[in-house]
Motif scaffolding. Structure first.
Motif, PDB file in Angstrom:
ATOM      1  N   UNK A 166       0.838  -1.217   0.000  1.00 56.86           N
ATOM      2  CA  UNK A 166       0.000   0.000   0.000  1.00 56.86           C
ATOM      3  C   UNK A 166       0.864   1.254   0.000  1.00 56.86           C
ATOM      4  N   UNK A 167       0.237   2.342  -0.390  1.00 57.28           N
ATOM      5  CA  UNK A 167       0.961   3.622  -0.463  1.00 57.28           C
ATOM      6  C   UNK A 167       0.377   4.618   0.544  1.00 57.28           C
ATOM      7  N   UNK A 168       1.171   5.647   0.805  1.00 53.15           N
ATOM      8  CA  UNK A 168       0.664   6.792   1.568  1.00 53.15           C
ATOM      9  C   UNK A 168       0.519   7.959   0.592  1.00 53.15           C
ATOM     10  N   UNK A 169      -0.196   8.968   1.008  1.00 52.73           N
ATOM     11  CA  UNK A 169      -0.395  10.138   0.166  1.00 52.73           C
ATOM     12  C   UNK A 169       0.337  11.320   0.786  1.00 52.73           C
ATOM     13  N   UNK A 170       1.351  11.820   0.082  1.00 47.05           N
ATOM     14  CA  UNK A 170       2.080  12.976   0.611  1.00 47.05           C
ATOM     15  C   UNK A 170       1.444  14.247   0.051  1.00 47.05           C
ATOM     16  N   UNK A 171       1.616  15.342   0.771  1.00 49.11           N
ATOM     17  CA  UNK A 171       1.162  16.623   0.215  1.00 49.11           C
ATOM     18  C   UNK A 171       2.096  17.732   0.648  1.00 49.11           C
ATOM     19  N   UNK A 172       2.220  18.738  -0.200  1.00 47.00           N
ATOM     20  CA  UNK A 172       2.965  19.937   0.174  1.00 47.00           C
ATOM     21  C   UNK A 172       2.420  21.115  -0.637  1.00 47.00           C
ATOM     22  N   UNK A 173       2.620  22.312  -0.107  1.00 47.89           N
ATOM     23  CA  UNK A 173       2.214  23.525  -0.831  1.00 47.89           C
ATOM     24  C   UNK A 173       3.423  24.052  -1.571  1.00 47.89           C
ATOM     25  N   UNK A 174       3.363  24.082  -2.902  1.00 48.91           N
ATOM     26  CA  UNK A 174       4.500  24.646  -3.625  1.00 48.91           C
ATOM     27  C   UNK A 174       4.555  26.166  -3.405  1.00 48.91           C
ATOM     28  N   UNK A 175       5.755  26.702  -3.454  1.00 45.54           N
ATOM     29  CA  UNK A 175       5.902  28.150  -3.296  1.00 45.54           C
ATOM     30  C   UNK A 175       5.068  28.851  -4.364  1.00 45.54           C
ATOM     31  N   UNK A 176       4.306  29.830  -3.982  1.00 42.98           N
ATOM     32  CA  UNK A 176       3.416  30.585  -4.886  1.00 42.98           C
ATOM     33  C   UNK A 176       2.332  29.711  -5.518  1.00 42.98           C
ATOM     34  N   UNK A 177       2.120  28.521  -4.985  1.00 45.41           N
ATOM     35  CA  UNK A 177       1.105  27.653  -5.569  1.00 45.41           C
ATOM     36  C   UNK A 177      -0.273  27.950  -5.011  1.00 45.41           C
ATOM     37  N   UNK A 178      -1.293  27.689  -5.816  1.00 42.80           N
ATOM     38  CA  UNK A 178      -2.678  27.902  -5.382  1.00 42.80           C
ATOM     39  C   UNK A 178      -3.241  26.663  -4.699  1.00 42.80           C
ATOM     40  N   UNK A 179      -2.696  25.545  -5.066  1.00 45.55           N
ATOM     41  CA  UNK A 179      -3.231  24.279  -4.542  1.00 45.55           C
ATOM     42  C   UNK A 179      -2.094  23.400  -4.031  1.00 45.55           C
ATOM     43  N   UNK A 180      -2.381  22.562  -3.044  1.00 41.02           N
ATOM     44  CA  UNK A 180      -1.335  21.629  -2.610  1.00 41.02           C
ATOM     45  C   UNK A 180      -1.109  20.547  -3.663  1.00 41.02           C
ATOM     46  N   UNK A 181       0.073  19.950  -3.623  1.00 43.19           N
ATOM     47  CA  UNK A 181       0.389  18.852  -4.543  1.00 43.19           C
ATOM     48  C   UNK A 181       0.290  17.547  -3.755  1.00 43.19           C
ATOM     49  N   UNK A 182      -0.555  16.640  -4.219  1.00 41.85           N
ATOM     50  CA  UNK A 182      -0.719  15.325  -3.582  1.00 41.85           C
ATOM     51  C   UNK A 182      -0.078  14.261  -4.460  1.00 41.85           C
ATOM     52  N   UNK A 183       0.693  13.368  -3.862  1.00 38.18           N
ATOM     53  CA  UNK A 183       1.240  12.236  -4.633  1.00 38.18           C
ATOM     54  C   UNK A 183       1.345  11.001  -3.728  1.00 38.18           C
ATOM     55  N   UNK A 184       1.044   9.828  -4.296  1.00 45.00           N
ATOM     56  CA  UNK A 184       1.214   8.592  -3.522  1.00 45.00           C
ATOM     57  C   UNK A 184       2.646   8.040  -3.601  1.00 45.00           C
ATOM     58  N   UNK A 185       3.115   7.481  -2.521  1.00 49.00           N
ATOM     59  CA  UNK A 185       4.427   6.800  -2.469  1.00 49.00           C
ATOM     60  C   UNK A 185       4.278   5.537  -1.629  1.00 49.00           C
ATOM     61  N   UNK A 186       4.941   4.472  -2.052  1.00 49.57           N
ATOM     62  CA  UNK A 186       4.853   3.183  -1.345  1.00 49.57           C
ATOM     63  C   UNK A 186       6.045   3.037  -0.404  1.00 49.57           C
ATOM     64  N   UNK A 187       5.830   2.975   0.894  1.00 44.46           N
ATOM     65  CA  UNK A 187       6.967   2.819   1.800  1.00 44.46           C
ATOM     66  C   UNK A 187       7.742   1.531   1.517  1.00 44.46           C
ATOM     67  N   UNK A 188       9.059   1.611   1.685  1.00 44.91           N
ATOM     68  CA  UNK A 188       9.859   0.383   1.561  1.00 44.91           C
ATOM     69  C   UNK A 188      10.185  -0.182   2.945  1.00 44.91           C
TER      70      UNK A 188
END
Ligand SMILES: Cc1cc2nc3c(=O)[nH]c(=O)nc-3n(C[C@H](O)[C@H](O)[C@H](O)COP(=O)(O)OP(=O)(O)OC[C@H]3O[C@@H](n4cnc5c(N)ncnc54)[C@H](O)[C@@H]3O)c2cc1C
Length: 313
Positions: free
Chosen positions: A92-114
Motif C-alpha cells: 500500500x501507499x501513503x499520500x504525501x502533500x505539500x504547498x509549492x511556493x506561490x502555488x494555489x493548490x497543494x500537490x498530492x502524490x502517492x508513495x509506497x513505503x519500503x
C-alpha cells in the motif's frame, strides 16, 4: 487501482472520500497483524484508514541517502516515536502533500513505503526525482529535521496467506519496484505463508537497481521462495553477469516474452496463483504493462492469463 506510472494525474482521486471509503472494508480485512511484545507496549499505527485521510500526520526526516543518480532513500520518524508503527500494509501507499511556493493548490502524490509495516517508529520512502517533478523535487529537497504531511494508507491489494505451496510472478519496471518489493517482502516474512515468488525487474541500467542489496538479502534469507531476475535494457549491463558469474540473474534487454516463458512454465508446475487466483503482479511504465499485461499482451495471448488474474498497481 491506478497504474503506478500514470500516477500524477491519478493522485488526486485518492483524496476523494468516496473512493477511499468504498475500499475501507477491504483494507480493514487485510491489515497485517501487529506482533505484540506485550499488552502494555503494543505499538499503535501512526496512520490508519480512513481517519488519517481527513486528519493528516506529520513525519520528520531523520536520514537522507542518495542511492543513485536520481533516487533518494528518505527515512522518517513517526509522530509517536517507537510507540508507533506506520500502519501501512505491505504493497500500500501513503499520500504525501505539500504547498509549492506561490502555488494555489497543494500537490498530492502517492508513495509506497519500503519499510516494513511493523517497523517501530520509522517509515522509509524510496523516491525517484523526475525533471521538474513537483512532489519528487520537494521530497528530494528535504533534509534531516524537515517534516512531511502524509495521509493514508491508500487501500491496495488484500493479500491472503497461503499455507500450501503456490507460485507468483512479480514484474516491476524502473521505479515501479517499490510496491513489488514491498509485496514480496511482506509475503516472504510471514513464516506460515508458503508462496514462492519469481520476480522480474526491468531497468535501463544497473545503476537503476536501487534495491539490489535488499533483494539479494531476501533471496539469501528465503532461497526456496524468491528468485529475482534483473532485465537490463541499456547498453551498460553488469560485465560478465549473463555468461559467467550469475547465469540467469541478469538478462540483457527488456522483460521479454522469452524471459517470462521459463518462469511461467515453472509456475504452472508448482500451482500458479494466490488464494484469490491472482497469478501476476505488475507495476511499470505504460508501454511495459501494455506489452506484457495489456489487451494484446503476452500474458493474455501466449500464456492464457485472464485479466482478473493480473494485478496492476
Ligand atoms: C500507488 C503509487 C505508488 C507510488 N510509489 C512511488 C514510490 O514509492 N517512489 C516513487 O519514486 N514514485 C512513486 N509513485 C509515483 C509518484 O506518486 C509520483 O507520480 C512521481 O514521484 C512523480 O511526481 P512529481 O510530482 O515529481 O512529477 P510531476 O510534477 O507530476 O511531473 C513532472 C514531470 O515528470 C514527468 N513524470 C512524472 N511521472 C513520471 C513517470 N512515472 N515516468 C516518466 N516521467 C514522469 C511528467 O511527465 C512531467 O514532465 C507512486 C505512484 C503511485 C500511483
Amino acid at each position: 487501482m491506478a497504474a503506478f506510472f500514470s500516477r500524477s494525474s491519478r493522485a488526486l482521486p485518492y483524496v476523494t472520500g468516496a473512493a477511499v471509503l468504498g475500499a475501507g472494508a477491504t483494507y480493514y480485512a487485510s491489515r497485517p497483524r501487529i506482533q505484540l511484545e506485550s499488552a502494555q507496549n503494543a505499538p499503535t499505527p501512526a496512520l490508519s484508514f480512513p481517519s488519517s485521510m481527513p486528519f493528516p500526520k506529520k513525519i520528520t526526516v531523520t536520514d537522507v541517502e542518495q542511492v543513485n543518480h536520481d533516487t533518494k532513500k528518505i527515512t522518517f520518524s513517526l509522530p509517536g516515536g517507537d510507540s508507533q508503527v506506520s500502519g501501512v500494509p505491505f504493497g500500500s501507499a501513503i499520500l504525501t502533500s505539500h504547498w509549492p511556493e506561490n502555488g494555489w493548490l497543494p500537490v498530492f502524490r502517492p508513495y509506497t513505503p519500503i519499510s516494513a509495516p511493523d517497523d517501530r517508529g520509522t517509515l522509509q520512502l524510496l523516491v525517484k526525482q523526475y525533471p521538474k517533478g513537483r512532489a519528487s523535487s520537494h521530497l528530494h529537497s528535504l533534509i534531516p529535521g524537515s517534516t512531511l504531511t502524509v495521509r493514508g494508507p491508500i487501500p491496495a491489494y488484500t493479500w491472503q496467506r497461503s499455507t500450501t505451496p503456490r507460485e507468483l510472478v512479480l514484474i516491476a519496471g524502473g521505479a515501479g519496484i517499490t510496491p513489488i518489493y514491498s509485496m514480496a517482502r511482506g509475503i516472504l516474512s510471514d513464516p506460515e505463508d508458503q508462496t514462492r515468488i519469481q520476480m522480474f525487474w526491468g531497468v535501463n541500467s544497473t545503476k537503476d537497481i536501487v534495491l539490489g542489496k535488499e533483494l539479494e538479502q531476501l533471496e539469501q534469507q528465503y532461497p526456496s521462495r524468491l528468485r529475482v531476475t534483473f532485465c537490463v535494457s541499456g547498453a551498460e549491463v553488469k560485465p560478465d553477469a549473463v555468461e559467467l558469474a550469475e547465469p540467469g540473474r541478469y538478462k540483457k534487454g527488456y522483460v521479454s516474452s522469452e524471459s517470462l516463458r521459463e518462469a511461467i512454465t515453472r509456475a504452472k508446475a508448482g500451482g500458479w496463483g494466490d488464494a484469490k487466483g491472482t497469478k501476476v503482479f505488475i507495476c511499470g511504465p505504460p508501454a511495459m504493462e501494455e506489452a506484457i499485461a495489456g489487451k494484446t499482451g503476452w500474458l493474455g495471448g501466449e500464456y492464457g492469463v485472464a485479466k482478473k488474474e493480473i494485478h496492476a498497481f
